[in-house]
Design an enzyme around this catalytic site. Structure first.
Site, PDB file in Angstrom:
ATOM      1  CE  LYS A  65       0.097  -3.034  -1.001  1.00 39.79           C
ATOM      2  NZ  LYS A  65       0.558  -3.131   0.412  1.00 39.79           N
ATOM      3  CG  ASP A 101       4.349  -2.534   1.160  1.00 41.58           C
ATOM      4  OD1 ASP A 101       4.396  -1.314   1.391  1.00 41.58           O
ATOM      5  OD2 ASP A 101       3.357  -3.096   0.659  1.00 41.58           O
TER       6      ASP A 101
END
Length: 280
Positions: A65, A101
């Site tokens: 990420k 997210d």
């Protein structure tokens, strides 16, 4: 044939292929494929560089990420805020990064009745904790207590909190003290690895009245989720988060004209079935 995939290491456990394929079926998209690819930080640049015109996008899980950031041509405001991207969309020959997210965390909490957080707590210090800070800020939180096992992690997340417009108050990872802290919280995001919060769970005492999102989905329930529910609180699972964030990924990668809400139940049903099959 349009292609997409989730990348990470390890990746065999990922439910993303199940969820995305369920979304394709719900949207009536034929010919789309979505796979899981074992890719670590060292292999990521070469993998991304090799993508052909058939690729629509990538989902990124740990440890990628943050590693993906130098490879992006464009980054959303949320990516710049959190310093993490879980989504890479290939658009007009450019690599566009996003972090779904944040929206997924907010949606999973709201689904379980969370309102504007007044006494929010985040457990963990990694990329998902950064997304949790941004999500709680977007929900209206002014301050979040950040519980980390390494003091340095709280320091590293301070710029994220500042960018999101929320004050992060650091707290030490002492299970009895953390359990007491959680007892007074109205929103908790457990963004730690499986088993990390077991000591906190053992120390937790009823009653609790807040909403807990535990980002783990397998094994489920975690010790903390089970203890929280026994103590009277509402629980959202890592599967809830995974589903909600994936709805945004699917629409961004496919360009389908649909609402995220229309995809939640087909994707969650597929995820629950896959977890049940794993459990045997």
């Amino acid at each position: 044939m349009p292609r997409a995939a989730v990348l990470g290491s390890p990746i065999r456990h990922s439910l993303s292929p199940v969820l995305h394929r369920a979304a394709y079926a719900a949207l009536g998209l034929e010919g789309w494929s979505y796979d899981a690819c074992e890719v670590d930080e060292a292999r990521l640049p070469g993998f991304v560089a090799s993508l052909g015109a058939e690729w629509a996008g990538l989902s990124l899980t740990m440890p990628l990420k943050r590693a993906v950031l130098p490879l992006l041509d464009e980054a959303s405001e949320v990516v710049r805020q959190t310093g993490a991207a879980n989504t890479l969309v290939l658009r007009g020959g450019r690599r566009v990064g996003d972090n779904t997210d944040v929206a997924g965390i907010a949606a999973a909490l709201a689904e379980r009745g969370a309102g504007v957080p007044q006494r929010a707590v985040v457990l963990g210090g990694g990329a998902t904790a950064a997304s949790a800070l941004a999500a709680l800020a977007a929900m209206g939180a002014g301050q979040v207590t950040l519980v980390t096992r390494r003091p340095a992690s709280a320091h590293e997340l301070a710029p994220v909190a500042a960018a999101a417009g929320v004050r992060a108050a650091p707290a030490a990872w002492d299970p009895p003290s953390v359990a007491t802290l959680l007892g007074g919280a109205d929103v908790v995001v457990a963004a730690a690895t499986a088993g990390a919060a077991d000591g906190v769970a053992a120390a937790l005492r009823a009653p609790v009245r807040g909403v807990l999102l535990d980002v783990v989905y397998d094994p489920w329930p975690t010790a903390l989720a089970a203890a929280w529910e026994r103590a009277g609180g509402e629980v959202a699972s890592g599967l809830d988060l995974l589903v909600h964030q994936a709805t945004h990924q699917v629409l961004a990668m496919t360009g389908a004209q649909a609402s995220t809400a229309a995809l939640v139940e087909p994707m969650r049903t597929a995820g629950l079935a896959a977890l049940a099959a794993r459990a045997g």
